[in-house]
Enzyme design. Structure first.
Site, short mmCIF file in Angstrom:
data_model
loop_
_atom_site.label_atom_id
_atom_site.label_comp_id
_atom_site.label_asym_id
_atom_site.label_seq_id
_atom_site.Cartn_x
_atom_site.Cartn_y
_atom_site.Cartn_z
N GLU A 192 -32.17 2.55 22.89
CA GLU A 192 -33.32 2.70 23.79
C GLU A 192 -34.55 3.10 22.99
O GLU A 192 -34.45 3.88 22.04
CB GLU A 192 -32.97 3.79 24.83
N ASP A 232 -38.46 4.45 24.00
CA ASP A 232 -39.19 4.91 25.19
C ASP A 232 -40.65 5.26 24.98
O ASP A 232 -40.96 6.05 24.10
CB ASP A 232 -38.60 6.24 25.69
N GLU A 236 -42.90 7.26 27.63
CA GLU A 236 -42.91 7.92 28.93
C GLU A 236 -44.18 8.76 29.01
O GLU A 236 -44.59 9.36 28.01
CB GLU A 236 -41.69 8.81 29.11
#
Ligand SMILES: *[C@@H]1O[C@H](CO)[C@@H](O)[C@H](O)[C@H]1NC(C)=O
Length: 280
Positions: free
Chosen positions: A96, A98, A100
């Protein structure tokens, strides 16, 4: 209009593998998912109210790639909200990458929260303040992921690097296919000042806007024009360039809020190996 058509033509000629389809072509948006608004093929909004937030997933999955999203974050009191743009492999020991965005009270700064999971292991957060107001306008957030390194960029400026450190025993993201995810969700138990600032439901519905996605991958179809894509094969992208290294240094000196590589509470017995070989 002519300018737009011409611009698209130039981009298509320059890099035939660029996904120019827009939200209808690139994301699973038919039927329109709950708490998702499609304003146009190039403008998608996620909303959140007391019932839930919204999310969408790309149709394609990607092994390595260049991903760019323009985003305009929630204005006003966004404390406790988490707006995301990330790539994720839906597997047991998943990978993953990310982006955010952690909301805040009106007038207090948003935080960019980044993380990387390799073979199911995360705990690699880095957080940054931004040098602009991300709620006022659209800005570019970019992930470059090739066999040599992962770069996070904001408006074309590198903010974080994760080199392939397999040589010193650090797992690298290189075999799991990833989908692109966009989501807006309730993170009030941790996101803003560690959960001190909760969601103000009087400010709901919250709206986050996404525009003009580009996903350019090598391995999502039979052809391989990625070999012509600069993020894949230009020397500048095979290792951290001096300009990206100095960009990262500038961002870290001025805007870094948190770096797992300094978190002795999280890592009382020594930092992960990649912390000593990050290229800047
Ligand atoms: C919110 O604002 C406060 C005060 O300026 C700051 O300390 C905090 O890091 C900001 N962001 C988040 C997500 O907590």
């Amino acid at each position: 209009m002519l300018g737009l058509v011409f611009g698209m033509l130039v981009i298509m000629l320059a890099s035939p593998k660029l996904a120019m389809a827009g939200f209808y072509g690139d994301f699973q948006v038919e039927p329109v998912p709950d708490h998702v608004i499609i304003q146009s093929d190039s403008l998608l909004q996620l909303t959140m109210d007391k019932n839930s937030g919204g999310s969408v997933v790309s149709k394609s999955n990607y092994l390595f790639g260049y991903f760019n999203m323009k985003m305009k974050l929630i204005s006003g009191n966004s404390a406790g909200t988490v707006t995301t743009f990330y790539i994720f492999s839906d597997e047991a020991n998943h990978d993953e990458i990310d982006f955010e965005f952690l909301g805040n009270y009106s007038g207090d700064p948003y935080l960019l929260h980044t993380n990387i999971f390799a073979s199911g292991v995360g705990n690699r957060e880095q957080q940054f303040f931004l040098w602009f107001d991300p709620t006022a306008d659209f800005h570019d957030y970019t992930i470059i992921w090739n066999p040599q390194q992962i770069l996070f960029l904001v408006d074309g400026r590198a903010v974080r690097s994760f080199p392939n450190n397999e040589a010193i025993g650090v797992p690298y993201l290189k075999s799991q296919w990833m989908n692109v995810h966009l989501s807006l969700w309730n993170g009030e138990t941790w996101a803003t000042l560690g959960g001190l600032r909760r969601i103000d439901w009087n400010s709901a519905p919250f709206v986050a806007s996404y525009s003009t996605f580009v996903g350019d991958s090598c391995f999502d179809s039979a052809d391989s024009p990625c070999m012509a894509s600069k993020w894949w094969n230009q020397a500048a992208y095979q290792s951290l360039s001096t300009s990206d290294a100095s960009s990262i240094q500038w961002v870290r000196e001025n805007y870094l809020k948190y770096d797992y590589c300094y978190d002795t509470k999280l890592y009382p017995n020594g930092f992960p190996r990649e912390c000593s070989n990050r290229g800047f």
